[in-house]
Design a protein around this motif. Structure first.
Motif, short mmCIF file in Angstrom:
data_model
loop_
_atom_site.label_atom_id
_atom_site.label_comp_id
_atom_site.label_asym_id
_atom_site.label_seq_id
_atom_site.Cartn_x
_atom_site.Cartn_y
_atom_site.Cartn_z
N VAL A 200 1.01 -1.25 -0.03
CA VAL A 200 -0.01 0.21 -0.02
C VAL A 200 0.77 1.31 -0.08
CG1 VAL A 200 -1.81 1.32 1.25
CG2 VAL A 200 -1.86 -1.01 1.38
N ILE A 201 0.86 2.05 -1.14
CA ILE A 201 1.65 3.35 -1.09
C ILE A 201 0.59 4.47 -1.07
CG2 ILE A 201 3.21 4.58 -2.58
CD1 ILE A 201 3.95 1.88 -2.63
N THR A 202 0.81 5.14 0.07
CA THR A 202 0.08 6.27 0.38
C THR A 202 0.61 7.65 -0.37
OG1 THR A 202 -1.10 5.36 2.41
CG2 THR A 202 -1.52 7.68 2.07
N VAL A 208 -3.83 17.01 -1.97
CA VAL A 208 -3.22 16.26 -3.34
C VAL A 208 -3.92 16.71 -4.69
CG1 VAL A 208 -2.50 14.31 -2.00
CG2 VAL A 208 -4.65 14.42 -2.99
N ASN A 209 -5.02 17.20 -4.61
CA ASN A 209 -5.87 17.57 -5.83
C ASN A 209 -5.19 18.90 -6.55
OD1 ASN A 209 -7.78 15.52 -5.63
ND2 ASN A 209 -8.59 16.69 -3.81
N SER A 210 -4.14 19.42 -5.87
CA SER A 210 -3.60 20.60 -6.37
C SER A 210 -2.25 20.30 -7.03
CB SER A 210 -3.02 21.65 -5.20
OG SER A 210 -4.05 22.21 -4.82
N TYR A 211 -1.99 18.83 -7.07
CA TYR A 211 -0.65 18.43 -7.58
C TYR A 211 -0.61 18.88 -9.02
CZ TYR A 211 3.03 15.81 -9.35
OH TYR A 211 4.13 15.42 -9.94
N GLY A 212 0.79 19.32 -9.33
CA GLY A 212 1.33 19.79 -10.80
C GLY A 212 0.80 21.34 -11.20
N LYS A 213 -0.13 21.99 -10.27
CA LYS A 213 -0.61 23.47 -10.79
C LYS A 213 0.98 24.10 -10.64
CE LYS A 213 -5.32 23.18 -9.10
NZ LYS A 213 -6.09 23.55 -8.12
N ARG A 238 -3.32 4.79 -2.13
CA ARG A 238 -4.13 5.63 -1.37
C ARG A 238 -3.68 7.03 -1.42
NH1 ARG A 238 -4.75 1.59 3.88
NH2 ARG A 238 -5.43 -0.24 2.60
N PHE A 239 -4.43 8.01 -0.84
CA PHE A 239 -3.89 9.46 -1.10
C PHE A 239 -4.45 10.13 0.05
CE2 PHE A 239 -7.17 8.88 -4.43
CZ PHE A 239 -7.89 9.65 -3.97
N MET A 240 -4.08 11.14 0.56
CA MET A 240 -4.67 12.27 1.46
C MET A 240 -3.99 13.51 1.49
SD MET A 240 -4.20 10.45 5.09
CE MET A 240 -5.42 11.40 5.91
N SER A 241 -4.28 14.66 1.73
CA SER A 241 -5.76 14.86 1.93
C SER A 241 -6.36 15.64 0.54
CB SER A 241 -6.26 15.77 2.76
OG SER A 241 -6.24 15.07 4.15
N SER A 242 -7.77 15.24 0.39
CA SER A 242 -8.33 15.98 -0.88
C SER A 242 -9.05 17.20 -0.43
CB SER A 242 -9.35 14.96 -1.30
OG SER A 242 -8.70 14.05 -2.46
N HIS A 243 -9.05 18.24 -1.18
CA HIS A 243 -9.81 19.36 -0.66
C HIS A 243 -11.07 19.18 -1.66
CE1 HIS A 243 -11.66 23.17 0.10
NE2 HIS A 243 -10.34 23.69 0.76
N PRO A 244 -12.32 19.17 -1.19
CA PRO A 244 -13.51 19.15 -2.14
C PRO A 244 -13.51 20.00 -3.07
CG PRO A 244 -14.04 18.94 0.48
CD PRO A 244 -12.59 19.40 0.33
#
Ligand code: SAH
Ligand code: SF4
Ligand code: F3S
Length: 442
Positions: A200-202, A208-213, A238-244
């Protein structure tokens, strides 16, 4: 290598810090030190701190204070304090004054330089206050060796810092602005971990949703997930955290189509009230959030959602609180981390009027925890007769101890099931006893 001495690391706060302690341990191992289970046996004690709430800081200050007698008996003991708490402005000076026995102080963004600080200290062997040199990102993130805590779970940083400035939150002040790691470095690290047998890689980031911007390459979080899941091997992401506000349709589609990505998604809502969300600067409404949840549930049918909630944000009325109750009942989270609002220096909410009385906060957190407890209980009970993929993580005398992607423990009887610790298995859930799910192999 000859053992040079022992070390003990106190870790507080989020997964980011847990992972950074793995880096601190890696540095100490590479210098010939060995971990010990008991702080009193250590030659080096490190406090990797958190300042997200006042309660965290109070606990840490108490624990640092408790080192004083050890240091008295052991003059050569090295005490280092690092992490988010020491990254706050003026904190290094405060710590030095309150605890003169601290030898090295550095901030959350300087973890990669711990080895250098230690060398410098050992050469000079005198008190130095290593004040945080730089508040922002340091380009040295790939060079460091790590002593990972687990053989099955691994953390991989993908983005550092935060640009969101939620009005209650200190993280942007101590972790600086968003900086994404280069995709090639991330892919290389994940592939190495998979080759080593990690299951499991977290992927870690404040959002995380801002990744790459901030990168010039043609990359975003959805594309990164696609590239990672294209790697060979039997592993789960897996990943955390996600901003809605930033969870895109593309990301939802990648998760829906890609079995290597966990069906447990952490989606912090913070509040179910529109006026509170606005005052928090969250940039979404409860309607936006509930729409997002419906979309996720329809595209990823067996998804398990978890969240973070703050009660008692300045100005939160009974009606606002009831909106949060209503939201958690609608969403049906498998798990929620619920906190009482805590004033943080330098944030906008610190200066807001209508701070909520502590007894009101206590009542709200108590009630909400009970409501959530019943929801979680119902969700897990409803899994009886369903099939789930689990990772067998450990065993005791009678049972294999497996976990669902959301972290829920599943006990599997050893007598009638043949499993291997460290492997994935498909199990049928057959019972729910005192909060533990019981499964059997199929
Ligand atoms: N970056 C992550 C979370 C970081 S902190 C995210 O945005 O989801 C983890 C949680 O601590 C937050 O989600 C929030 O619920 C809580 N938190 C942050 N600041 C707080 C404060 N001042 N008082 C109480 N809880 C807080
Ligand atoms: Fe804090 Fe908000 Fe950034 Fe999360 S997104 S770290 S809660 S400012
Ligand atoms: Fe705490 Fe820093 Fe994490 S303040 S929650 S350790 S980012």
């Amino acid at each position: 290598m000859k053992v040079r001495g022992y070390y003990y690391i106190f870790t507080y706060g989020c997964q980011m810090n847990v992972h950074e302690s793995e880096k601190l341990a890696g540095v100490l191992n590479s210098k010939g030190y060995t971990a010990t289970e008991k702080p009193e046996d250590a030659d080096i004690i490190v406090f990797n701190t958190c300042c997200i709430r006042e309660s965290a800081e109070q606990k840490i200050l108490g624990n640092i204070g408790a080192i004083k007698p050890i240091k008295k008996n052991k003059k050569d003991l090295i005490v280092a304090v690092c992490g988010c708490m020491s990254q706050q402005s003026n904190m290094a000076g405060y710590l030095k004054q309150k605890f003169p026995f601290i030898d090295i102080i550095f901030g959350a963004n300087n973890v990669e330089y711990f080895g250098e600080y230690l060398d410098r200290f050992l050469e000079q062997r005198k008190f130095q206050n290593m004040v945080i040199a730089d508040k922002d990102y340091i380009e040295n993130k790939n060079a460091i060796s790590m002593a990972r805590d687990s053989k099955l779970h691994a953390f991989v940083n993908i983005i550092y810092g935060c640009n969101n400035f939620c009005t209650y939150c200190i993280v942007p002040f101590v972790r600086g602005r968003e900086h994404s790691r280069a995709p090639a470095d991330i892919i290389k690290e994940v592939q190495t971990l998979v080759n080593m047998g990690y299951k499991v890689i977290t992927l870690l980031g404040q959002n995380v949703n801002s990744y790459g911007k901030d990168l010039t390459e043609d990359i975003n979080f959805a594309k990164l997930l696609e590239q990672i899941t294209a790697l060979d091997g039997d592993f789960e992401i897996r990943f955390m955290s996600s901003h809605p506000k930033d969870l895109s349709d593309d990301v939802i589609d990648v998760i829906a189509n890609q079995p290597k990505i966990s069906r447990a998604i952490h989606l912090p809502v913070q509040s179910g009230s529109n006026s509170v969300l606005k005052a928090m600067n969250r940039n979404y409404t409860r309607e936006n959030y509930l729409d997002l949840v419906s979309k996720i549930k329809s595209k990823i049918p067996n998804v398990k959602l978890s969240t973070d909630i703050i009660v008692g944000f300045p100005g939160e009325t009974d009606k606002d609180y009831q909106d949060t109750v209503d939201l958690i009942e609608k969403v049906q989270y498998s798990n929620a981390f619920i906190f009482m609002y805590s004033k943080r220096k330098g944030t906008i909410a610190e200066k807001m009027e209508n701070q909520i009385a502590i007894d009101v906060k206590r009542k709200r957190i108590h009630d909400l925890l009970n409501i959530q407890h019943e929801i979680s209980d119902k969700i897990f009970r409803n899994l009886i007769n369903k099939q789930e993929r689990v990772l067998v993580e450990d065993e005791n005398k009678d049972s294999f101890i497996a976990k669902l992607q959301c972290g829920k423990i599943i006990l599997i009887d050893k007598k009638s099931n043949d499993l291997k610790v460290g492997s994935f298995a498909e199990v049928k859930l057959i019972d729910y006893v005192k909060g533990d799910l019981i499964g059997k192999t199929i």
